[in-house]
Design a protein around this motif. Structure first.
Motif, PDB file in Angstrom:
ATOM      1  N   VAL A  99       0.821  -1.212   0.000  1.00  0.00           N
ATOM      2  CA  VAL A  99       0.000   0.000   0.000  1.00  0.00           C
ATOM      3  C   VAL A  99       0.856   1.265   0.000  1.00  0.00           C
ATOM      4  O   VAL A  99       0.378   2.343   0.338  1.00  0.00           O
ATOM      5  CB  VAL A  99      -0.963   0.009   1.218  1.00  0.00           C
ATOM      6  N   SER A 100       2.134   1.134  -0.365  1.00  0.00           N
ATOM      7  CA  SER A 100       2.988   2.304  -0.544  1.00  0.00           C
ATOM      8  C   SER A 100       2.505   3.090  -1.763  1.00  0.00           C
ATOM      9  O   SER A 100       1.594   2.663  -2.475  1.00  0.00           O
ATOM     10  CB  SER A 100       4.438   1.870  -0.743  1.00  0.00           C
ATOM     11  N   LYS A 101       3.109   4.233  -2.033  1.00  0.00           N
ATOM     12  CA  LYS A 101       2.741   4.997  -3.229  1.00  0.00           C
ATOM     13  C   LYS A 101       2.937   4.134  -4.474  1.00  0.00           C
ATOM     14  O   LYS A 101       2.082   4.105  -5.369  1.00  0.00           O
ATOM     15  CB  LYS A 101       3.565   6.272  -3.349  1.00  0.00           C
ATOM     16  N   HIS A 102       4.066   3.419  -4.504  1.00  0.00           N
ATOM     17  CA  HIS A 102       4.336   2.504  -5.618  1.00  0.00           C
ATOM     18  C   HIS A 102       3.239   1.445  -5.710  1.00  0.00           C
ATOM     19  O   HIS A 102       2.736   1.141  -6.796  1.00  0.00           O
ATOM     20  CB  HIS A 102       5.700   1.852  -5.389  1.00  0.00           C
ATOM     21  N   GLY A 103       2.850   0.884  -4.550  1.00  0.00           N
ATOM     22  CA  GLY A 103       1.808  -0.142  -4.547  1.00  0.00           C
ATOM     23  C   GLY A 103       0.468   0.381  -4.998  1.00  0.00           C
ATOM     24  O   GLY A 103      -0.252  -0.272  -5.766  1.00  0.00           O
ATOM     25  N   MET A 104       0.095   1.580  -4.539  1.00  0.00           N
ATOM     26  CA  MET A 104      -1.192   2.160  -4.926  1.00  0.00           C
ATOM     27  C   MET A 104      -1.209   2.510  -6.411  1.00  0.00           C
ATOM     28  O   MET A 104      -2.257   2.404  -7.062  1.00  0.00           O
ATOM     29  CB  MET A 104      -1.492   3.392  -4.086  1.00  0.00           C
ATOM     30  N   ASP A 105      -0.067   2.913  -6.947  1.00  0.00           N
ATOM     31  CA  ASP A 105       0.013   3.170  -8.396  1.00  0.00           C
ATOM     32  C   ASP A 105      -0.273   1.890  -9.181  1.00  0.00           C
ATOM     33  O   ASP A 105      -0.957   1.924 -10.220  1.00  0.00           O
ATOM     34  CB  ASP A 105       1.394   3.710  -8.764  1.00  0.00           C
ATOM     35  N   ILE A 106       0.246   0.765  -8.690  1.00  0.00           N
ATOM     36  CA  ILE A 106       0.000  -0.526  -9.354  1.00  0.00           C
ATOM     37  C   ILE A 106      -1.482  -0.880  -9.276  1.00  0.00           C
ATOM     38  O   ILE A 106      -2.079  -1.337 -10.265  1.00  0.00           O
ATOM     39  CB  ILE A 106       0.862  -1.633  -8.710  1.00  0.00           C
ATOM     40  N   ILE A 107      -2.091  -0.672  -8.107  1.00  0.00           N
ATOM     41  CA  ILE A 107      -3.521  -0.958  -7.945  1.00  0.00           C
ATOM     42  C   ILE A 107      -4.354  -0.119  -8.909  1.00  0.00           C
ATOM     43  O   ILE A 107      -5.270  -0.624  -9.573  1.00  0.00           O
ATOM     44  CB  ILE A 107      -3.949  -0.713  -6.485  1.00  0.00           C
ATOM     45  N   ASP A 108      -4.036   1.170  -9.015  1.00  0.00           N
ATOM     46  CA  ASP A 108      -4.771   2.053  -9.930  1.00  0.00           C
ATOM     47  C   ASP A 108      -4.590   1.616 -11.381  1.00  0.00           C
ATOM     48  O   ASP A 108      -5.542   1.658 -12.186  1.00  0.00           O
ATOM     49  CB  ASP A 108      -4.297   3.502  -9.760  1.00  0.00           C
ATOM     50  N   TYR A 109      -3.371   1.181 -11.712  1.00  0.00           N
ATOM     51  CA  TYR A 109      -3.100   0.697 -13.077  1.00  0.00           C
ATOM     52  C   TYR A 109      -3.939  -0.543 -13.387  1.00  0.00           C
ATOM     53  O   TYR A 109      -4.554  -0.645 -14.460  1.00  0.00           O
ATOM     54  CB  TYR A 109      -1.606   0.396 -13.210  1.00  0.00           C
ATOM     55  N   LYS A 110      -3.988  -1.488 -12.432  1.00  0.00           N
ATOM     56  CA  LYS A 110      -4.767  -2.714 -12.652  1.00  0.00           C
ATOM     57  C   LYS A 110      -6.255  -2.403 -12.757  1.00  0.00           C
ATOM     58  O   LYS A 110      -6.973  -3.008 -13.563  1.00  0.00           O
ATOM     59  CB  LYS A 110      -4.504  -3.700 -11.513  1.00  0.00           C
ATOM     60  N   LYS A 111      -6.741  -1.459 -11.952  1.00  0.00           N
ATOM     61  CA  LYS A 111      -8.151  -1.069 -12.057  1.00  0.00           C
ATOM     62  C   LYS A 111      -8.450  -0.478 -13.434  1.00  0.00           C
ATOM     63  O   LYS A 111      -9.506  -0.739 -14.028  1.00  0.00           O
ATOM     64  CB  LYS A 111      -8.494  -0.045 -10.968  1.00  0.00           C
TER      65      LYS A 111
END
Length: 516
Positions: free
Chosen positions: A261-273
């Motif tokens: 849930v780091s900034k890097h992790g949230m960027d990945i989540i947004d990309y997958k969405k």
């Protein structure tokens, strides 16, 4: 004691904290010490912050994700729906699962006054929709509970114990010819087999909201992916599981799991969405039960596999390719025949070279059977949300009981109507919870010959669920129709008819345990 021994070349690392084990093993890549145990005693012993600092620096700051695979955890995830459990089990690499089985556990009991389905408030449904949804789930569970003993009775009438032979002492003998002890063992095995078959038929009635429990074992890197996967799916339930997993694993993997849930992790989540929402969701259409939709020319596929097979013994790749291309049909047939002959049982797999032969299948089965299909992690499955748009299957035994069959069909029609109303108000993702396991579910997956052979052979065994047996046999026939020579390697496909498929296995189990 931190190690199983201090003086041998093979030893267990037994530090109390998993993060210490991972950090210590990570030092193998750069430590000059001839023995990693000395590194532990010098740097880690008595220094609890050493491992956390190591992971913060190497994993979070430098981004070396591979070292997160050196720490593992075993997690229990309980009281989740069969919608969320399928999202969880889509992480195919780095995590192993064991899930409560609808094939062996009956769902006919209430706990604290409630059947085991996800309550509407837990999934974000309210108002009239919540009442409709809850009434539907209760009706389905009532029907399941009433149907189960009736299905068992029908099975016993269709296939009475006297119609079976049992291998208990020497060779197979009819039940009537067994001695008293043999009959007792046969009866116990028969009852278990009838119960298993009844559960196989009854599970069609259960809704996707049915609760299940999952044990998960795996490494931190894959748990990070799982937390992100659950969050990107976007249902209140999956969001909640994601947060709970993060909270629990943060105690076991300090510093490491923060990457989810780091900034890097949230960027990945947004990309997958964003990927998930690239195209509007549509459903409908007609699908065959099993259809092979992509495959290569058999000659080319055989040449690829044989080149892989012979490469370890060749001078270089170009020479082996030339050698394989020069083979005539008789020589190729002899090699494939020798591999087939060497296989004495299905555990002797055809081997990695045949992973070079690829297939794409489209399979339409009911959601209950899909749950078993998904367990095969080397099938790369692409799937839609669950809907009520493709019709439903009627299990064979229920179809033989007229009044039960009619009640079953009425329940399926009601489920479709409730699904449609929830979908209109809350969207298709939320409406999935109302769909029974009986509803058909088209998926597409890619696989290779080695994995297809494994799937076909294990899922065509007598004890497999009848839907999975049907899929396995149809897949075999599809492969055989386009690659007859390669299909010969699938030696242990079983196309027999077994009304009580678990009977033989139950007899062996009871003989082994010595119990009657």
């Amino acid at each position: 004691m931190s190690f199983s021994n201090e003086d041998r070349d093979v030893f267990l690392i037994k530090t109390d904290r998993m993060i210490d084990r991972g950090a210590l093993m990570s030092r193998y890549s750069r430590a000059s010490d001839p023995d990693i145990r000395s590194v532990y005693h010098r740097e880690f012993e008595g220094n609890e912050k050493k491992s956390e600092e190591f992971y913060r620096r190497i994993f979070l700051e430098y981004g070396d994700e591979s070292i997160a695979e050196l720490v593992t955890a075993q997690v229990g995830v309980q009281n989740v729906s069969n919608i969320a459990s399928k999202v969880i089990e889509e992480i195919r690499i780095g995590l192993s699962y064991l899930e409560k089985s609808t094939r062996y556990v009956a769902y006919d009991k209430k706990i604290d006054g409630h059947y085991l389905f996800m309550r509407p408030e837990r999934i974000g449904i309210g108002g009239d929709s919540a009442r409709e949804y809850e009434d539907l789930c209760n009706r389905l569970f009532d029907l399941y509970s009433a149907a189960l003993p009736r299905i068992e009775d029908e099975i016993s009438k269709l296939w009475p114990i006297e119609s079976f032979d049992f291998s208990i002492d020497s060779g197979p003998a009819n039940y009537r010819d067994l001695d008293e002890n043999g009959k007792k063992l046969a009866q116990k095995s028969y009852r278990s087999s009838v119960r298993s078959r009844a559960l196989d038929d009854a599970r069609f009635i259960l809704p996707a909201s049915t609760l299940t429990n999952i044990g998960i074992s795996g490494n931190a890197r894959s748990f990070i992916h799982l937390i992100q996967k659950l969050k990107e799916y976007g249902l209140p339930e999956t969001e909640r599981i994601s947060s709970d997993l993060y909270g629990e694993l943060r105690q076991e993997f300090p510093q490491i799991i923060d990457d989810a849930v780091s900034k890097h992790g949230m960027d990945i989540i947004d990309y997958k969405k964003s990927l998930m929402n690239m195209f509007p969701f549509t459903d409908g259409g007609k699908f065959e039960k099993v259809k092979l939709i992509r495959y290569g020319n058999e000659k080319d596929e055989i040449q690829k596999a044989l080149a892989f097979l012979m490469y370890p013994f060749a001078e270089d790749a170009s020479s082996i390719i030339s050698r394989v291309k020069a083979m005539d049909a008789a020589e190729i047939s002899a090699i494939l025949g020798k591999i087939r002959d060497m296989r004495k049982n299905r555990r002797m797999k055809i081997g990695r070279p045949f992973e070079a032969v690829n297939y794409v299948f489209e399979v339409t089965t009911n959601y209950g059977a899909f749950r078993d299909l998904q367990r095969h992690r080397f099938l790369t499955i692409m799937r839609k949300p669950l809907t009520a748009s493709y019709g439903y299957d009627v299990p064979p035994i229920i179809a033989k009981i007229p009044d039960l069959s009619e009640e079953y069909s009425e329940a399926m029609r009601e489920a479709a109507a409730v699904y449609a109303r929830i979908r209109e108000k809350y969207g298709y993702a939320m409406a999935q919870y109302a769909v029974p396991f009986a509803y058909r579910y088209p998926v597409v997956f890619s696989t290779n010959l080695a994995e297809a052979a494994y799937f076909i052979e294990i899922r065509s065994t007598p004890q497999a669920h009848f839907d999975l047996r049907d899929i396995a046999i149809r897949m075999y026939n599809e492969i055989r129709s386009v690659h007859p020579a390669l299909a010969e390697l699938i030696k242990f496909v079983d196309t027999g008819d077994y009304p009580l498929g678990r009977l033989s296995a139950e007899v062996k189990k009871n003989l082994k345990s010595g119990g009657i």
